[in-house]
Design a protein around this motif. Structure first.
Motif, PDB file in Angstrom:
ATOM      1  N   ILE A  18      -6.257  -3.256  -5.227  1.00 10.22           N
ATOM      2  CA  ILE A  18      -5.685  -2.084  -4.561  1.00 10.22           C
ATOM      3  C   ILE A  18      -6.777  -1.323  -3.826  1.00 10.22           C
ATOM      4  CG2 ILE A  18      -4.615   0.164  -4.974  1.00 10.22           C
ATOM      5  CD1 ILE A  18      -3.032  -1.171  -7.270  1.00 10.22           C
ATOM      6  N   ALA A  19      -7.909  -1.123  -4.482  1.00  7.80           N
ATOM      7  CA  ALA A  19      -9.016  -0.393  -3.848  1.00  7.80           C
ATOM      8  C   ALA A  19      -9.553  -1.132  -2.634  1.00  7.80           C
ATOM      9  CB  ALA A  19     -10.134  -0.178  -4.871  1.00  7.80           C
ATOM     10  N   ALA A  20      -9.543  -2.457  -2.686  1.00  6.76           N
ATOM     11  CA  ALA A  20     -10.111  -3.241  -1.593  1.00  6.76           C
ATOM     12  C   ALA A  20      -9.147  -3.408  -0.420  1.00  6.76           C
ATOM     13  CB  ALA A  20     -10.518  -4.623  -2.115  1.00  6.76           C
ATOM     14  N   GLN A  21      -7.836  -3.508  -0.709  1.00  9.74           N
ATOM     15  CA  GLN A  21      -6.881  -3.898   0.329  1.00  9.74           C
ATOM     16  C   GLN A  21      -6.112  -2.735   0.943  1.00  9.74           C
ATOM     17  OE1 GLN A  21      -6.866  -6.883   1.426  1.00  9.74           O
ATOM     18  NE2 GLN A  21      -7.841  -8.071  -0.214  1.00  9.74           N
ATOM     19  N   VAL A  22      -5.781  -1.733   0.156  1.00  7.89           N
ATOM     20  CA  VAL A  22      -4.903  -0.671   0.663  1.00  7.89           C
ATOM     21  C   VAL A  22      -5.524   0.113   1.815  1.00  7.89           C
ATOM     22  CG1 VAL A  22      -3.781   1.514   0.051  1.00  7.89           C
ATOM     23  CG2 VAL A  22      -3.508  -0.492  -1.427  1.00  7.89           C
ATOM     24  N   PRO A  23      -6.809   0.466   1.776  1.00  2.42           N
ATOM     25  CA  PRO A  23      -7.356   1.206   2.930  1.00  2.42           C
ATOM     26  C   PRO A  23      -7.193   0.471   4.260  1.00  2.42           C
ATOM     27  CG  PRO A  23      -8.849   1.371   1.076  1.00  2.42           C
ATOM     28  CD  PRO A  23      -7.811   0.374   0.682  1.00  2.42           C
ATOM     29  N   GLN A  24      -7.360  -0.858   4.238  1.00  2.00           N
ATOM     30  CA  GLN A  24      -7.180  -1.621   5.476  1.00  2.00           C
ATOM     31  C   GLN A  24      -5.718  -1.635   5.897  1.00  2.00           C
ATOM     32  OE1 GLN A  24      -9.503  -2.863   7.439  1.00  2.00           O
ATOM     33  NE2 GLN A  24      -8.013  -3.714   8.890  1.00  2.00           N
ATOM     34  N   LEU A  25      -4.803  -1.765   4.943  1.00  2.00           N
ATOM     35  CA  LEU A  25      -3.373  -1.729   5.261  1.00  2.00           C
ATOM     36  C   LEU A  25      -2.980  -0.373   5.859  1.00  2.00           C
ATOM     37  CD1 LEU A  25      -2.079  -3.517   2.033  1.00  2.00           C
ATOM     38  CD2 LEU A  25      -1.898  -4.424   4.367  1.00  2.00           C
ATOM     39  N   VAL A  26      -3.568   0.688   5.319  1.00  2.00           N
ATOM     40  CA  VAL A  26      -3.300   2.026   5.860  1.00  2.00           C
ATOM     41  C   VAL A  26      -3.850   2.139   7.278  1.00  2.00           C
ATOM     42  CG1 VAL A  26      -3.834   4.470   5.615  1.00  2.00           C
ATOM     43  CG2 VAL A  26      -3.196   3.132   3.594  1.00  2.00           C
ATOM     44  N   GLN A  27      -5.061   1.651   7.479  1.00  2.93           N
ATOM     45  CA  GLN A  27      -5.673   1.718   8.805  1.00  2.93           C
ATOM     46  C   GLN A  27      -4.853   0.943   9.837  1.00  2.93           C
ATOM     47  OE1 GLN A  27      -9.801   0.564   8.886  1.00  2.93           O
ATOM     48  NE2 GLN A  27      -9.896   0.464  11.107  1.00  2.93           N
ATOM     49  N   GLU A  28      -4.294  -0.200   9.423  1.00  4.79           N
ATOM     50  CA  GLU A  28      -3.483  -1.015  10.330  1.00  4.79           C
ATOM     51  C   GLU A  28      -2.067  -0.472  10.499  1.00  4.79           C
ATOM     52  OE1 GLU A  28      -3.553  -4.869   8.594  1.00  4.79           O
ATOM     53  OE2 GLU A  28      -5.654  -5.264   9.109  1.00  4.79           O
ATOM     54  N   LYS A  29      -1.745   0.606   9.772  1.00  9.21           N
ATOM     55  CA  LYS A  29      -0.410   1.208   9.797  1.00  9.21           C
ATOM     56  C   LYS A  29       0.669   0.184   9.418  1.00  9.21           C
ATOM     57  CE  LYS A  29      -1.621   4.719  13.262  1.00  9.21           C
ATOM     58  NZ  LYS A  29      -1.759   5.783  12.227  1.00  9.21           N
ATOM     59  N   GLY A 239       4.378   0.808  -2.492  1.00  5.77           N
ATOM     60  CA  GLY A 239       4.643  -0.514  -1.955  1.00  5.77           C
ATOM     61  C   GLY A 239       3.360  -1.215  -1.534  1.00  5.77           C
ATOM     62  N   LEU A 240       2.473  -0.481  -0.883  1.00  4.38           N
ATOM     63  CA  LEU A 240       1.178  -1.046  -0.512  1.00  4.38           C
ATOM     64  C   LEU A 240       0.360  -1.377  -1.758  1.00  4.38           C
ATOM     65  CD1 LEU A 240       0.092   1.254   2.480  1.00  4.38           C
ATOM     66  CD2 LEU A 240       1.306  -0.945   2.560  1.00  4.38           C
ATOM     67  N   GLN A 241       0.409  -0.514  -2.753  1.00  4.78           N
ATOM     68  CA  GLN A 241      -0.363  -0.737  -3.975  1.00  4.78           C
ATOM     69  C   GLN A 241       0.111  -1.988  -4.714  1.00  4.78           C
ATOM     70  OE1 GLN A 241       0.185   2.983  -6.050  1.00  4.78           O
ATOM     71  NE2 GLN A 241      -1.574   3.958  -5.050  1.00  4.78           N
ATOM     72  N   LEU A 242       1.424  -2.103  -4.916  1.00  2.59           N
ATOM     73  CA  LEU A 242       1.940  -3.270  -5.633  1.00  2.59           C
ATOM     74  C   LEU A 242       1.717  -4.548  -4.832  1.00  2.59           C
ATOM     75  CD1 LEU A 242       3.408  -4.536  -7.998  1.00  2.59           C
ATOM     76  CD2 LEU A 242       5.589  -3.911  -6.928  1.00  2.59           C
ATOM     77  N   GLY A 248      -3.598  -9.588  -3.342  1.00  2.20           N
ATOM     78  CA  GLY A 248      -4.941  -9.274  -2.879  1.00  2.20           C
ATOM     79  C   GLY A 248      -6.050  -9.419  -3.881  1.00  2.20           C
ATOM     80  N   THR A 249      -5.787  -9.981  -5.075  1.00  2.00           N
ATOM     81  CA  THR A 249      -6.882 -10.183  -6.024  1.00  2.00           C
ATOM     82  C   THR A 249      -7.816 -11.276  -5.509  1.00  2.00           C
ATOM     83  OG1 THR A 249      -5.435 -11.689  -7.281  1.00  2.00           O
ATOM     84  CG2 THR A 249      -5.613  -9.414  -8.058  1.00  2.00           C
ATOM     85  N   SER A 250      -9.078 -11.204  -5.944  1.00  3.96           N
ATOM     86  CA  SER A 250     -10.078 -12.171  -5.475  1.00  3.96           C
ATOM     87  C   SER A 250     -10.966 -12.598  -6.648  1.00  3.96           C
ATOM     88  CB  SER A 250     -10.933 -11.564  -4.360  1.00  3.96           C
ATOM     89  OG  SER A 250     -11.874 -12.493  -3.885  1.00  3.96           O
ATOM     90  N   PRO A 251     -10.879 -13.898  -7.051  1.00  3.07           N
ATOM     91  CA  PRO A 251      -9.976 -14.917  -6.519  1.00  3.07           C
ATOM     92  C   PRO A 251      -8.517 -14.590  -6.853  1.00  3.07           C
ATOM     93  CG  PRO A 251     -11.068 -15.710  -8.487  1.00  3.07           C
ATOM     94  CD  PRO A 251     -11.719 -14.420  -8.149  1.00  3.07           C
ATOM     95  N   LEU A 252      -7.602 -15.185  -6.100  1.00  2.00           N
ATOM     96  CA  LEU A 252      -6.195 -14.842  -6.225  1.00  2.00           C
ATOM     97  C   LEU A 252      -5.651 -15.225  -7.599  1.00  2.00           C
ATOM     98  CD1 LEU A 252      -3.629 -13.786  -4.811  1.00  2.00           C
ATOM     99  CD2 LEU A 252      -3.171 -16.156  -4.104  1.00  2.00           C
ATOM    100  N   ARG A 253      -5.144 -14.243  -8.299  1.00  2.00           N
ATOM    101  CA  ARG A 253      -4.427 -14.498  -9.556  1.00  2.00           C
ATOM    102  C   ARG A 253      -2.982 -14.809  -9.184  1.00  2.00           C
ATOM    103  NH1 ARG A 253      -6.619 -12.583 -14.484  1.00  2.00           N
ATOM    104  NH2 ARG A 253      -8.803 -11.964 -14.276  1.00  2.00           N
ATOM    105  N   ASP A 254      -2.688 -16.102  -9.068  1.00  2.00           N
ATOM    106  CA  ASP A 254      -1.435 -16.502  -8.439  1.00  2.00           C
ATOM    107  C   ASP A 254      -0.307 -16.803  -9.414  1.00  2.00           C
ATOM    108  OD1 ASP A 254      -2.505 -18.821  -9.451  1.00  2.00           O
ATOM    109  OD2 ASP A 254      -2.282 -19.996  -7.604  1.00  2.00           O
TER     110      ASP A 254
END
Length: 539
Positions: A18-29, A239-242, A248-254
């Protein structure tokens, strides 16, 4: 605890994602573009499909006119003594109403099977008080078309006009729409710009639920209360967080374990399972949802993400290496998870709105039906009341009995793999078989999914074939107690479900997936034999 809360709380790798991915999602609107129905969010290859699949973002408001229409129809039926609601539909057309009605405590018979005994039992129950909702976007789904034909014949034989008892939900202008109107049936059209697994708040989800007595206005209110929050380009957007935690985990917990941790929403994991698996399992990628009930077996694995479905307003913070707590009312949760899976698709790099391998399995079944074939190939061997066959890689080796065949299949399970148990049986009378999943997961130390055929074909069936090639597959079929012909068709339900099972196995084999097929020549004896062998299984 308040029901007007929608919450996502994460720990460990999920919080890091969440910390790594959400800021970029917010920036991309991303959120505001999603709710503006921007089809470019998933790349050029997905644009054509996405351009006609995004109306679900506004359903909390656009579906309002349906509420009064459905309630008027319900009162009309009740005045005639018709209060037993049966839903004929597959995938998203059936799973959402099942959850909605179960949560509201309303009775709904969900007939999402081509198993002859299950269909016969449904038709024989309260026919004089039954209204049948036939749900299909086009009407081409063979299971649903067959169920409709069987009910039409049953009503006619009972001296009941089918036009008074069948309600059709379909896309405007579809072949089913035209046929049903020609027969004088009640037809309620759904939004054509919504795919099946995102259709919970369209007519597909609302008509059967409303006829069963659910308060549809309240359900839409729950979703509308959080529409603006889910559309906001804000780091607090759940929604962005979930979505970030899922994809968005790295490596992906699939491997996504869906855990009932106190949620009042009944069966939500089954609905989320099809949304996640069918949306993300393609191009050799994807998330495997595993519905585990109240508690997972064993410790969290390195490739697992635990999603605990909690009560709305639950203030306990999750703990663990990768855990997410999700709470909210049903209407809000439906919209939340749809947004989250759309986000996860973006992060994984797939089109969340197509399902190419669902179509491939359907075509394989149709091809087998056309040849009049199903599972007629000779078994590798027979052990008691169980015929044993394999599809895909040859893995039986020296195995000569059922326990040996199961051991040979499990030997193919990779360290990052999973076992899928696929039972083409009556999910009502044979429900106890589903209890083997937990024991198998504990014994194998790997995720185990359990699906009823053909129900799972519209859910995890897409992931099995389109996702990573890390699964091993156990298919269980049976002879019906009594077959059931389909009026106006040249096949029986028994022949059809056999072709569905054989077709699915064939496509899995074509993808080089190992499949062990167990056919019960005597249902009761064979099922007991399989249950005993599964209980004794070790890796």
């Amino acid at each position: 605890m308040s029901s007007d809360t929608l919450s996502v709380a994460a720990s460990g790798a999920a919080a890091d994602a969440i910390a790594a991915q959400v800021p970029q999602l917010v920036q991309e609107k991303f959120a505001s573009r999603l709710f503006a129905q921007d089809p470019t969010l998933w790349g050029p290859a997905a644009e054509a499909e996405a351009s006609k699949r995004l109306s679900w973002v506004g359903l909390a408001r656009s579906s309002r006119p349906l509420v009064e229409q459905i309630e008027t129809l319900r009162k009309s039926l009740q005045d005639k003594g018709v209060d037993h609601v049966v839903l004929c539909g597959m995938g998203g057309s059936s799973l959402a109403p099942e959850v909605i009605c179960a949560t509201a405590g309303k009775e709904l018979v969900v007939l999402d099977s081509s198993q002859p005994d299950m269909v016969r039992d449904a038709v024989a129950t309260k026919l004089d008080r039954t209204v049948v909702v036939v749900s299909s976007k086009s009407g081409s789904t063979v299971e649903t078309d067959s169920q409709r034909r069987i009910y039409e014949q049953a009503f006619t034989d009972a001296g009941i006009d089918p036009a008074e008892r069948i309600v059709v939900v379909t896309d405007p202008g579809s072949p089913l729409d035209q046929d049903a109107r020609g027969k004088g049936y009640t037809v309620i059209n759904a939004d054509p710009d919504v795919g099946g697994r995102y259709s919970a708040l369209t007519a597909f989800g609302l008509v059967p639920s409303g006829l069963a007595g659910v308060d549809l206005g309240a359900l839409l209110d729950e979703a509308e209360a959080f529409t603006d929050q889910l559309a906001a380009d804000d780091a607090g957007n759940p929604g962005l967080q979930l979505g970030a935690a899922l994809g968005g985990t790295s490596p992906l917990r699939d491997k996504i374990l869906l855990i009932d941790a106190g949620t009042p929403i009944k069966g939500f994991g089954d609905w989320a399972e099809q949304l996640i698996a069918e949306s993300t399992g393609k191009d050799g990628k994807g998330l495997l949802p595993v519905v585990v009930g109240a508690a997972p077996a064993g410790d969290l694995l390195d490739d697992e993400l635990w999603v605990r479905l909690v009560s709305a307003g639950d203030d306990d913070r999750p703990e663990g290496a990768a855990t997410v707590d999700v709470g909210g009312s049903l209407g809000a949760s439906l919209l939340l998870w749809e947004v989250a899976v759309a986000v996860a698709g973006r992060l994984i790099g797939i089109n969340p709105f197509d399902q190419p391998d669902v179509e491939s399995a359907k075509q394989a079944a149709r091809d087998l039906m056309g040849k009049g074939a199903s599972s007629t190939e000779a078994p590798a061997f027979t052990d008691g009341a169980v015929e044993v066959r394999t599809v895909g890689p040859d893995f039986l080796g020296d195995a000569k009995d059922l326990p040996g065949a199961l051991q040979a299949l499990i030997a193919q399970l990779p360290d990052n793999g999973y076992l899928a148990v696929m039972a083409y049986l009556d999910r009502i009378t044979d429900a106890r078989l589903g209890e083997v999943r937990e024991g198998l997961a504990r014994t194998l130390g790997r995720p185990v999914t359990f699906g009823w055929g053909p129900r799972f074909l519209h859910s995890t069936g897409q992931y099995h074939k389109g996702g990573p090639g890390i699964g091993v597959y156990l298919q269980i079929t049976t002879e019906p107690a009594q077959d059931l012909p389909v009026p106006g068709r040249d096949f029986t339900l028994g022949e059809f479900i056999a072709s569905q099972a054989a077709g699915d196995a064939q496509v899995l084999g074509d993808h080089d997936r190992p499949v062990l097929r167990l056919h019960l020549t005597d249902h009761d004896a064979g099922l007991a034999q399989v249950e005993q062998a599964l209980r004794g299984l070790t890796r």
